[in-house]
Design a protein around this motif. Sequence first.
Motif, PDB file in Angstrom:
ATOM      1  N   GLY A 223       0.817  -1.216   0.000  1.00  0.00           N
ATOM      2  CA  GLY A 223       0.000   0.000   0.000  1.00  0.00           C
ATOM      3  C   GLY A 223       0.849   1.265   0.000  1.00  0.00           C
ATOM      4  O   GLY A 223       0.510   2.253  -0.643  1.00  0.00           O
ATOM      5  N   ARG A 224       1.975   1.250   0.729  1.00  0.00           N
ATOM      6  CA  ARG A 224       2.890   2.406   0.742  1.00  0.00           C
ATOM      7  C   ARG A 224       3.460   2.652  -0.656  1.00  0.00           C
ATOM      8  O   ARG A 224       3.643   3.796  -1.061  1.00  0.00           O
ATOM      9  CB  ARG A 224       4.035   2.185   1.736  1.00  0.00           C
ATOM     10  N   LEU A 225       3.777   1.556  -1.377  1.00  0.00           N
ATOM     11  CA  LEU A 225       4.342   1.695  -2.730  1.00  0.00           C
ATOM     12  C   LEU A 225       3.299   2.198  -3.727  1.00  0.00           C
ATOM     13  O   LEU A 225       3.617   2.964  -4.626  1.00  0.00           O
ATOM     14  CB  LEU A 225       4.907   0.358  -3.219  1.00  0.00           C
ATOM     15  N   ILE A 226       2.062   1.765  -3.557  1.00  0.00           N
ATOM     16  CA  ILE A 226       0.991   2.192  -4.462  1.00  0.00           C
ATOM     17  C   ILE A 226       0.596   3.632  -4.148  1.00  0.00           C
ATOM     18  O   ILE A 226       0.469   4.456  -5.040  1.00  0.00           O
ATOM     19  CB  ILE A 226      -0.226   1.245  -4.362  1.00  0.00           C
ATOM     20  N   GLY A 227       0.415   3.920  -2.853  1.00  0.00           N
ATOM     21  CA  GLY A 227       0.008   5.256  -2.437  1.00  0.00           C
ATOM     22  C   GLY A 227      -1.485   5.462  -2.615  1.00  0.00           C
ATOM     23  O   GLY A 227      -2.176   4.657  -3.234  1.00  0.00           O
ATOM     24  N   GLU A 228      -1.960   6.562  -2.067  1.00  0.00           N
ATOM     25  CA  GLU A 228      -3.385   6.876  -2.165  1.00  0.00           C
ATOM     26  C   GLU A 228      -3.778   7.095  -3.623  1.00  0.00           C
ATOM     27  O   GLU A 228      -3.159   7.905  -4.328  1.00  0.00           O
ATOM     28  CB  GLU A 228      -3.681   8.125  -1.335  1.00  0.00           C
TER      29      GLU A 228
END
Length: 185
Positions: free
Chosen positions: A103-108
């Motif tokens: 999720g951190r790599l994809i981001g909002e």
Amino acid sequence: MQHVKIPQDRIGVLIGEGGETMREIEAEAEVRLDIDSENGSVAIETVGDPVRGLKAPDIVRAVGRGFAPDAALRLLDDDMMMFDIVDIDSAARNTNDMKRKKGRLIGEDGRTRELMEELGGADVVIYGSTLGIIGAPQEVDAVRTAAEMLLDGAPHGTVYSFLEERHNEMKHQGMQYHRYPGGES
């Protein structure tokens, strides 16, 4: 003869409608592909230019890691183009940690992944437990470093600043960007 294994759900993408994608890869990379759709094993035999044939396993791996075939075939465009994988799972302690890091790599709304592409200059695809990168060595290095920073817990703002700095360095050096639209994520 080289062998590559790809995920079951990517075999159809590699083969393409009526075998069209497989034939295109074979023609462009000057290889013969023998795809075992039961287990995802792909045997690659070079039948033409050995240098082009050497890129074929990375093309197959890239498709297997979520890239559109057209994006993967760009590995043949330039001797300097390369494919790299960041293993998210190896940086995680457990399944929940892996999901959080992914999720951190994809981001909002996918914004972090997009910024890695825009500022890093490479194509970036997050698929399963990996982040795949296609680009020139400097581009791949910038994105890999940014991904590793995020996986190590660096704040997004710090990583964005790093990417902007690298982007400006590459621009200053006259680095041409290789990123094309068309990756899947």
